[in-house]
Design a protein around this motif. Structure first.
Motif, PDB file in Angstrom:
ATOM      1  N   CYS A 196       0.844  -1.188   0.000  1.00  0.00           N
ATOM      2  CA  CYS A 196       0.000   0.000   0.000  1.00  0.00           C
ATOM      3  C   CYS A 196       0.883   1.242   0.000  1.00  0.00           C
ATOM      4  O   CYS A 196       2.117   1.147   0.082  1.00  0.00           O
ATOM      5  CB  CYS A 196      -0.945   0.014   1.214  1.00  0.00           C
TER       6      CYS A 196
ATOM      7  N   ARG B 247      -4.568   9.635   4.155  1.00  0.00           N
ATOM      8  CA  ARG B 247      -5.275   8.532   3.494  1.00  0.00           C
ATOM      9  C   ARG B 247      -4.273   7.439   3.149  1.00  0.00           C
ATOM     10  O   ARG B 247      -3.065   7.690   3.074  1.00  0.00           O
ATOM     11  CB  ARG B 247      -6.004   9.012   2.226  1.00  0.00           C
ATOM     12  N   CYS B 248      -4.797   6.242   2.940  1.00  0.00           N
ATOM     13  CA  CYS B 248      -3.966   5.082   2.617  1.00  0.00           C
ATOM     14  C   CYS B 248      -4.691   4.252   1.568  1.00  0.00           C
ATOM     15  O   CYS B 248      -5.883   3.979   1.702  1.00  0.00           O
ATOM     16  CB  CYS B 248      -3.682   4.248   3.872  1.00  0.00           C
ATOM     17  N   TRP B 249      -3.968   3.873   0.507  1.00  0.00           N
ATOM     18  CA  TRP B 249      -4.554   3.089  -0.588  1.00  0.00           C
ATOM     19  C   TRP B 249      -3.778   1.796  -0.773  1.00  0.00           C
ATOM     20  O   TRP B 249      -2.551   1.769  -0.656  1.00  0.00           O
ATOM     21  CB  TRP B 249      -4.536   3.868  -1.909  1.00  0.00           C
ATOM     22  N   GLU B 250      -4.500   0.755  -1.101  1.00  0.00           N
ATOM     23  CA  GLU B 250      -3.856  -0.490  -1.496  1.00  0.00           C
ATOM     24  C   GLU B 250      -3.358  -0.367  -2.937  1.00  0.00           C
ATOM     25  O   GLU B 250      -4.025   0.226  -3.787  1.00  0.00           O
ATOM     26  CB  GLU B 250      -4.837  -1.652  -1.378  1.00  0.00           C
TER      27      GLU B 250
ATOM     28  N   LYS C  69      -5.469  -1.367  -5.943  1.00  0.00           N
ATOM     29  CA  LYS C  69      -6.721  -0.646  -6.164  1.00  0.00           C
ATOM     30  C   LYS C  69      -6.485   0.779  -6.654  1.00  0.00           C
ATOM     31  O   LYS C  69      -7.427   1.576  -6.660  1.00  0.00           O
ATOM     32  CB  LYS C  69      -7.535  -0.606  -4.873  1.00  0.00           C
ATOM     33  N   ILE C  70      -5.256   1.115  -7.034  1.00  0.00           N
ATOM     34  CA  ILE C  70      -4.964   2.450  -7.541  1.00  0.00           C
ATOM     35  C   ILE C  70      -4.234   2.341  -8.870  1.00  0.00           C
ATOM     36  O   ILE C  70      -3.692   1.279  -9.215  1.00  0.00           O
ATOM     37  CB  ILE C  70      -4.117   3.276  -6.540  1.00  0.00           C
TER      38      ILE C  70
ATOM     39  N   HIS D  91      -7.977   6.520  -7.784  1.00  0.00           N
ATOM     40  CA  HIS D  91      -8.560   5.526  -6.870  1.00  0.00           C
ATOM     41  C   HIS D  91     -10.057   5.485  -7.123  1.00  0.00           C
ATOM     42  O   HIS D  91     -10.790   6.383  -6.722  1.00  0.00           O
ATOM     43  CB  HIS D  91      -8.253   5.902  -5.422  1.00  0.00           C
ATOM     44  N   TYR D  92     -10.502   4.470  -7.849  1.00  0.00           N
ATOM     45  CA  TYR D  92     -11.890   4.363  -8.304  1.00  0.00           C
ATOM     46  C   TYR D  92     -12.250   5.611  -9.120  1.00  0.00           C
ATOM     47  O   TYR D  92     -11.662   5.855 -10.155  1.00  0.00           O
ATOM     48  CB  TYR D  92     -12.836   4.169  -7.121  1.00  0.00           C
TER      49      TYR D  92
ATOM     50  N   ASP E 296     -12.001   8.774  -7.938  1.00  0.00           N
ATOM     51  CA  ASP E 296     -11.308   9.933  -7.382  1.00  0.00           C
ATOM     52  C   ASP E 296      -9.915  10.053  -7.993  1.00  0.00           C
ATOM     53  O   ASP E 296      -9.219   9.043  -8.205  1.00  0.00           O
ATOM     54  CB  ASP E 296     -11.204   9.810  -5.855  1.00  0.00           C
TER      55      ASP E 296
ATOM     56  N   TYR F  43      -6.183  12.206  -7.663  1.00  0.00           N
ATOM     57  CA  TYR F  43      -5.327  13.002  -6.793  1.00  0.00           C
ATOM     58  C   TYR F  43      -4.059  13.364  -7.572  1.00  0.00           C
ATOM     59  O   TYR F  43      -3.474  12.514  -8.260  1.00  0.00           O
ATOM     60  CB  TYR F  43      -4.972  12.223  -5.516  1.00  0.00           C
TER      61      TYR F  43
END
Length: 554
Positions: A167, A188-191, A194-195, A214-215, A217, A219
């Motif tokens: 992540c 925030r934290c993303w796997e 999934k990004i 991310h989906y 969204d 950034y």
């Protein structure tokens, strides 16, 4: 040079000299640009080589361990006798060779735990977003990044990106109160799976930027030096590739576990078929699970994962239907296929959630709605689709009611309210009737319609019957408009006028009683204020009595 400038004059010689200087300058600038461009890649490759050195050392240890184990088995003259009589040498040799690797693994886990503990102390709130997990460790952190607004490109906050093996953590830099020091707060934290991390081309307004998706969204992050951006992109790609390889290995192990019950069942079916060949009774023979079906079922999870990811819901539903048809043919011994059925149910749940998100969209057309409902019905989730659809329509009706503005005229407001509510209920009924053909599901829809009518009646009572200043004509107009809009539901097979009559009956009764009391009160007041005198109480005969009051009461 003699061959080139032997027959030229001084002016041509000077021109040739200038051309040589220009070529020298051009070659030097090209060389400089190539050095700058390749320097970042050279640094990244150097780090990759250093990582490969450690991997090669670990691989060499594993190979040495394997060679020693193999040698220990070859030295045995009688392997079975050695194992039975004296297993101590082999056990000791294996234990001696495995202890260092086990110790190394334990040491690495200790190091990883210490890294996470240090990260939790340095970044506030990171433990909530980044809990402890086995083998989770920090790969690298990048501190010189600024988060930008995706549309205006204005700087939002200074951030630090911490890349882990599974992540990425985004921490914002904030100043401490009463101090010039800066503290890090986990944002925030993303796997990583999934990004999507993409490079952003340099423009006049934006340089050294990258985008994380991310989906739905997006950034945007920017750094000062291009080396930092390239280092982050290359490191994320390397970690993502490693994560993908590990996930493939896990999927391969899962496939083996899925294939095992299928192969066991196939062997049992074959044994039974061989045993019953002497009887030659075709009615008692079980169908065999073909090898092609076994292979197709083992590849099914990967196919469903891809279909769901790229939103090919039709193909995903078709594959699930085919898998269920294959499994249903072996319903006589369902215990052998529990693992496969559980995995299929997992993907059915994941697929239904994806379809449900689309079904919850209030902007769906009728064709899109029917397509999504058809997928859920084929999956056996008609009840779930009905609840999602009706909840979405309830939200639409509630939002449309809130959009109505009350400007003081009750009649106009009730006309608009009844038009909105009954029109949406009628449209919902048409969509529901064309999509859900099973009559056993009609009771849930009727319950929903009753709830909407009850909500409308509550608003009507509050705006009409709740105000004592309204006259009967206004109330009559509101009731008439409500009855007219309610009669439109008869076109779709609903007649709810009796329900409104039952709801409004009590309020209308109270209204009539209150009106009667007010009328009697006014009449009593008029009688008390009216002054009259009876002249005689005898029989008046045919002539009319004379009163002092100008009023004649009947």
């Amino acid at each position: 040079m003699r061959a080139s400038v032997a027959d030229v004059n001084e002016e041509q010689l000077r021109a040739f000299y200038r051309s040589l200087n220009d070529a020298k300058t051009l070659v030097g600038s090209d060389l400089q640009r190539n050095v700058y461009r390749n320097y970042t890649e050279f640094v990244v490759i150097s780090k990759e080589i250093s990582n490969l050195d450690g991997d090669m050392l670990l691989l060499r240890d594993f190979l040495n361990e394997l060679r020693v184990i193999n040698t220990s088995f070859k030295d045995e003259v009688d392997p079975m006798a050695g194992i039975i009589n004296d297993p101590a040498p082999i056990a000791e040799s294996i234990t001696q060779r495995r202890k260092p690797s086990e110790m190394a693994t334990a040491d690495m886990q200790t190091i990883y735990r210490a890294q996470l503990a240090s990260l939790w102390e340095s970044i506030e709130g990171s433990q909530r977003l980044l809990p402890f997990a086995p083998d989770r460790h920090i790969v690298r952190d990048f501190s010189n990044f600024v988060e930008l607004h995706p549309k205006t490109l204005q700087a939002r906050q200074a951030t630090q990106l911490v890349l882990l093996n599974d992540c990425i953590l985004v921490a914002s830099k904030k100043k401490r109160t009463m101090s010039s020091k800066v503290k890090l707060v986990a944002d925030r934290c993303w796997e990583l799976d999934k990004i999507l991390v993409a490079d952003v081309k340099n423009t006049s307004d934006l340089t050294n930027a990258l985008k994380i998706v991310h989906y739905n969204d997006e950034y945007l992050f920017r750094c000062e030096r291009p080396e930092d951006k390239m280092s982050l992109l290359v490191t994320i790609k390397r970690v993502t590739d490693e994560l993908l390889e590990s996930s493939k290995q896990n999927d391969a192990d899962a496939k083996l576990s899925v294939n095992e019950p299928l192969l066991q069942m196939q062997s049992q079916v074959e044994a039974r078929s061989k045993k019953s060949r002497n009887d030659r009774d075709p009615t008692k023979q079980m169908p065999q699970l073909a090898s092609s079906d076994v292979k197709w079922l083992s590849e099914l999870p990967d196919e469903l994962e891809v279909f769901i990811a790229i939103r090919e819901f039709e193909d995903a539903v078709a594959y699930i239907e085919k898998a269920r048809a294959i499994l249903s043919s072996f319903s006589s011994d369902p215990g052998k296929l529990d693992g496969v059925k559980e995995e299929i149910d997992t993907y059915v749940d994941k697929l239904s959630k994806a379809i449900g998100r689309d079904l919850s969209n209030s902007l769906l057309t009728k064709v899109q709605f029917q397509r999504n409902v058809n997928w859920l019905l084929r999956l056996g989730l008609g009840e779930t689709g009905r609840e999602m659809f009706l909840a979405t329509r309830s939200g639409v009706i509630k939002r449309r009611i809130r959009q109505l503005t009350f400007e003081g005229d009750v009649t106009t407001y009730i006309n608009e309210l009844s038009l909105v509510v009954f029109t949406l209920v009628r449209n919902t009924c048409e969509w529901y009737r064309d999509s859900f053909k099973d009559n056993r599901m009609a009771s849930g829809f009727i319950t929903w319609v009753k709830e909407q009518i009850t909500i409308y009646a509550q608003i009507f009572n509050k705006q009409v019957f709740g105000q004592n200043s309204l006259n009967l004509r206004v109330i009559s107009d509101c009731l008439r408009s409500t009855a007219e809009q309610c009669s439109l539901l008869r076109k779709v097979g609903l007649d709810l006028k009796f329900m409104l009559d039952d709801i409004f009956a009590e309020e209308i009764k109270k209204l009539i009683i209150a009106y009667e009391e007010r009328a009697i009160g006014r009449l009593d007041k008029i009688i008390k204020e009216d002054k009259f005198l009876v002249v005689s109480s005898q029989s008046l005969g045919t002539y009319s009595p004379s009163y002092e009051s100008p009023h004649i009461l009947c």
